[in-house]
Structure formats: C-alpha cells, structure tokens
Design a protein around this motif. Structure first.
Motif, PDB file in Angstrom:
ATOM      1  N   ARG A 273       0.938  -1.256  -0.070  1.00  0.00           N
ATOM      2  CA  ARG A 273       0.105  -0.041  -0.189  1.00  0.00           C
ATOM      3  C   ARG A 273       0.844   1.173  -0.130  1.00  0.00           C
ATOM      4  O   ARG A 273       0.525   1.986  -0.803  1.00  0.00           O
ATOM      5  CB  ARG A 273      -0.937  -0.113   1.138  1.00  0.00           C
ATOM      6  CG  ARG A 273      -1.873   0.926   1.338  1.00  0.00           C
ATOM      7  CD  ARG A 273      -2.585   1.249  -0.236  1.00  0.00           C
ATOM      8  NE  ARG A 273      -3.526   0.142  -0.367  1.00  0.00           N
ATOM      9  CZ  ARG A 273      -3.793  -0.050  -1.806  1.00  0.00           C
ATOM     10  NH1 ARG A 273      -3.680   0.965  -2.606  1.00  0.00           N
ATOM     11  NH2 ARG A 273      -4.551  -1.207  -1.999  1.00  0.00           N
ATOM     12  N   SER A 274       1.877   1.172   0.656  1.00  0.00           N
ATOM     13  CA  SER A 274       2.963   2.455   0.615  1.00  0.00           C
ATOM     14  C   SER A 274       3.486   2.649  -0.556  1.00  0.00           C
ATOM     15  O   SER A 274       3.398   3.595  -1.041  1.00  0.00           O
ATOM     16  CB  SER A 274       4.157   2.357   1.725  1.00  0.00           C
ATOM     17  OG  SER A 274       4.870   3.294   1.797  1.00  0.00           O
ATOM     18  N   ILE A 275       3.767   1.702  -1.426  1.00  0.00           N
ATOM     19  CA  ILE A 275       4.344   1.778  -2.710  1.00  0.00           C
ATOM     20  C   ILE A 275       3.290   2.183  -3.785  1.00  0.00           C
ATOM     21  O   ILE A 275       3.473   2.926  -4.495  1.00  0.00           O
ATOM     22  CB  ILE A 275       5.011   0.375  -3.314  1.00  0.00           C
ATOM     23  CG1 ILE A 275       6.309   0.116  -2.411  1.00  0.00           C
ATOM     24  CG2 ILE A 275       5.309   0.435  -4.694  1.00  0.00           C
ATOM     25  CD1 ILE A 275       6.659  -1.287  -2.656  1.00  0.00           C
ATOM     26  N   LEU A 276       2.104   1.763  -3.267  1.00  0.00           N
ATOM     27  CA  LEU A 276       0.923   2.145  -4.509  1.00  0.00           C
ATOM     28  C   LEU A 276       0.546   3.595  -4.244  1.00  0.00           C
ATOM     29  O   LEU A 276       0.454   4.164  -5.142  1.00  0.00           O
ATOM     30  CB  LEU A 276      -0.277   1.281  -4.257  1.00  0.00           C
ATOM     31  CG  LEU A 276       0.101  -0.364  -4.809  1.00  0.00           C
ATOM     32  CD1 LEU A 276      -1.269  -0.789  -4.435  1.00  0.00           C
ATOM     33  CD2 LEU A 276       0.523  -0.514  -5.969  1.00  0.00           C
ATOM     34  N   ASP A 277       0.482   4.145  -2.852  1.00  0.00           N
ATOM     35  CA  ASP A 277       0.261   5.400  -2.670  1.00  0.00           C
ATOM     36  C   ASP A 277       1.430   6.260  -3.046  1.00  0.00           C
ATOM     37  O   ASP A 277       1.033   7.628  -3.497  1.00  0.00           O
ATOM     38  CB  ASP A 277       0.061   5.515  -1.166  1.00  0.00           C
ATOM     39  CG  ASP A 277      -1.161   4.781  -0.613  1.00  0.00           C
ATOM     40  OD1 ASP A 277      -2.056   4.541  -1.488  1.00  0.00           O
ATOM     41  OD2 ASP A 277      -1.140   4.689   0.665  1.00  0.00           O
ATOM     42  N   GLY A 278       2.612   5.962  -3.370  1.00  0.00           N
ATOM     43  CA  GLY A 278       3.584   6.727  -4.137  1.00  0.00           C
ATOM     44  C   GLY A 278       3.667   6.585  -5.601  1.00  0.00           C
ATOM     45  O   GLY A 278       4.922   7.062  -6.046  1.00  0.00           O
TER      46      GLY A 278
END
Length: 437
Positions: free
Chosen positions: A37-42
């Motif tokens: 989720r952190s990667i997708l949010d970025g």
C-alpha cells in the motif's frame, strides 16, 4: 466486489500468467500489505496515478502496478508505434513479483522492474521538481520564473544568457528576445510540464533495453540525433547533430526501431509515386524544362510498368551525397540534403517522412569507424566522386526513431521541452483517459 471479480477485471492488463500468479499467492502478511500500500500510494513519483491501484485486493493492485511500471499502461502498437517490448518481459513481471513475495520485500520487484534507462531516472527527478513548482505560488516576475526553472541563479538580475538558456531548452530560437513564442512558453503552467514528463516516462517504458551495441537514436519532436558507441553511458554520445523530420500535417516521420545495414554514396533518388503525382508532374506541366534543371530523368518502370522519375547523383540531389539505409516497411531512411539553410530553423519538420541529417560525413565516419580504409578523406572523396557506391556495415546498428516532448538532453544534461509536433501526446492522453471509464 468480490476478490475473484476484481482479479478478473485486472486480467486484461496483467495477462493470464500474472493473473494466475496473483490468484495462487497465499494471503500476504500484514507487513507485505502495508509495504504494497505504501508503494502504491507513492505511484505518482513514477509518473503513474495512485488512484489506479486503490480498488480491489492489494495483491492484484500491486501486480497491476508492476506491469504498468515495467511495460506501460498503453501498448505502443495501439498508437501506431513500431516499438515493442519483448514478450518475455511480461513473464518477468510475474517472476519478479513471486520472488519478491517469497523474500518478504516487495521493493525488490520495484527495483528490478523500473525501466533501467538513465533517461527514465533523470525524468523521475525532474518530475519531482516540477511537481514542487506546480504546487508553489505562481512566480509573478520574469526573474522569479527563470530562477524557478533553473535558468537563472537566485538573486541575480535577468540576463540575455538566462533567457537564451530558457529558449534553447524549449525548442525556441535562442536570441535572448522575449517575443511571442518565448512569452507563450513562459506562460505554460508547471502542471502541464508535469504531464509532459509523465507521458515521456510512459513512452520510455515501451523501449527495449540497451543491448551493449552501438546505437543511433532520433527524438522526432526535438529534431535531434545522437549516436552512442557500444556500452557508452547515455550521457556520453559519440555524435550529436540536428535533423529535419517529416511535415506535421502531411508526411509525419513514423516512430519505430530497426537496424541500419549499409549506406550509399552518391545515391540516385527514385521519386516516390506520391511526390511524382502531387509535385513533379504538376511542375513539369508548368515548366517543360523542370526535369533537366533538377538533374532528373525518366527511366523504364520495373517489369514493364509505368515509367518512373529519378534524380541523378550530385549536389542537386534531394538526398544529398549519402543516404543511410535501415530496411523497413515505411521506406524511411536517413540522408543528406542540399537545403542546408533549413537546419538553422528552430522548428524543422520539412521532409516527406525521411530524416535529413546535418552532418552526413560525420555520421558516415562514425558508422565506418571499424573499417580503417574509410577515413574522413575517403568518405569525402566517395561523396564527391563520380559513381554510386554501396558500403555495407560490418555489423547492423540499431536505429531508434522515438517521440518525447520532455527529455534530459545528452547534449547539456538539462531538461528540454518540445511542442507536441504530431499530436502523439494528445493521443496518449486520450488513450490513458479511456482506460479509466
């Protein structure tokens, strides 16, 4: 929506192998889901839209993100571009994801699948910079604008050199005068430049990796050619020169990749049928001496077909004194030209589709550098001799005709922008928007 339905919805983008891999994965740990989720949010940092990855199971969303990061959201061939990513790269996405999950670190897959071109990394850095400009208050003075864009040092008065630098980076005549075109370029919002960078990053995902061989690359909307020796860094081309490309309205130069095999000194120019019908025949009707004055002649057609027109070799020949051949279905090649004055223009779309090069002897010398007999003097002699001569390259050289309106130029390491000469940016915008409907 159920997990199965969401995964099925991703199948078209991911392909069957990636879909099966996503389905087969056991439930991810909380740590993996948080990392995903952190990667997708970025995703915006890679020129992608985080909103594209917010629905459905995180496993499928992350697989789709890796696909888009590595191969692009739109296929080049769907826009008529003749550059294709090798088929095995789709399998590479699945493999990288599986190995990253097994290792418990999804960033491994991101690192492996991010396009390896230095140009991509450079544009990613510029994307972050222009996002900051887009979110900042709009500069109200010319000095503030030039400082913000990096063309003028802070607390420095506006100078002709700073204006010229801005103009050169935006494909304008670098005369230091704030005219209509320069004013228009200064008025383009940073948010629009952000979008140009994002579209350029998307197109870079379509390109094959460097093969370790020599390479010729031509960026069509910037009217520029670079040539690299084998294994040379992207920032260190062996050769660079201006080019003239096809007219925007009628005879666009196509985007594709192929391999150069030979060059021809003192070529004939076989006038294409379209040019014969639309230009040469009407000129002959107005002027009976047209063919003679342009060193042209009528010759029999192939296999008893209709006669054709060709232009004899020499200084008047429209191809100049040498042409460079990479056989392709579009019958596009590189060549010289007697119309040298056109290279001084800032906008250079004047050809019928082929690419005219500013320094044919230098390009010939670079291509024949591994054939010692072909010195600069020998090349000049062949170009100004009395016979047509084909010279084969010792090995084919990849040629890439591509289209970026945002580019960190190998010439100066600065971010350059170009107008959307052929409307390819607009077409890509429409295709990306259609995916979200």
């Amino acid at each position: 929506m159920r997990r199965r339905e969401l995964l099925a919805g991703a199948a078209a983008a991911l392909g069957a192998p990636a879909l099966r891999a996503a389905e087969a994965m056991p439930g991810w740990s909380d740590a993996l889901q948080r990392e995903a989720r952190s990667i997708l949010d970025g995703a915006a940092s890679e020129g992608l839209d985080p909103a594209d990855y917010r629905e459905g199971p995180v496993e499928a969303a992350f697989a789709r993100y890796l696909h888009d990061l590595h191969l692009g959201r739109v296929r080049a061939r769907d826009l008529g571009f003749g550059v294709t990513v090798p088929v095995q790269d789709g399998a590479l996405v699945t493999q990288a994801l599986q190995e990253a999950v097994a290792a418990g670190r999804l960033a491994n897959a991101v690192e492996r699948l991010t396009p390896p071109l230095a140009q991509y990394r450079q544009l990613r850095e510029m994307l972050a910079r222009y996002r900051r400009l887009a979110s900042a208050p709009t500069p109200v003075t010319l000095q503030a604008q030039l400082v913000a864009f990096g063309d003028l040092a802070p607390e420095t008065d506006v100078s002709d050199e700073a204006v010229k630098r801005f103009q050169a980076r935006h494909g304008l005549e670098a005369d230091g005068v704030i005219g209509r075109a320069t004013t228009a370029a200064l008025a383009v919002p940073p948010a629009r430049r952000v979008r140009q960078i994002e579209l350029a990053m998307e197109r870079l995902r379509w390109l094959p990796q460097r093969s370790g061989r020599p390479l010729i690359a031509i960026n069509i909307p910037m009217f520029r050619l670079w040539a690299w020796n084998a294994d040379a860094a992207e920032a260190s081309p062996a050769l660079a020169m201006n080019v003239i490309v096809g007219r925007a309205m009628r005879t666009q130069t196509p985007v594709f990749a192929d391999e150069m095999t030979h060059l021809i000194f003192r070529p004939y120019w076989n006038v294409p049928r379209s040019i014969l019908q639309n230009e040469v025949l009407p000129a002959m009707e107005r002027d009976p001496g047209y063919l003679a004055r342009h060193d042209m002649e009528m010759v029999p057609g192939a296999d008893g077909g209709a006669p054709r027109v060709r232009q004899r070799p020499g200084p008047k020949n429209s191809l100049g004194l040498v042409k460079f051949i990479f056989p392709n279905d579009a019958d596009v090649y590189l060549h010289g030209t007697p119309a040298r004055e056109l290279f001084a223009r800032s906008r250079r779309d004047f050809s019928h589709g082929c690419v005219r090069v500013a320094d044919p002897p230098a390009l010939a010398l670079w291509l024949l550098k591994d054939q010692p007999a072909w010195t600069r003097e020998a090349i000049e002699a062949a170009m100004n001799g009395t016979r047509t001569q084909q010279v084969n390259l010792s090995a084919p050289v990849p040629v890439l005709l591509y289209y970026l309106t945002a580019l960190v130029s190998p010439d100066d390491g600065l971010l350059h922008f170009a107008d959307d000469l052929y409307g390819h940016d607009a077409a890509l915008e429409r295709r990306l928007a259609a995916r979200r409907r």
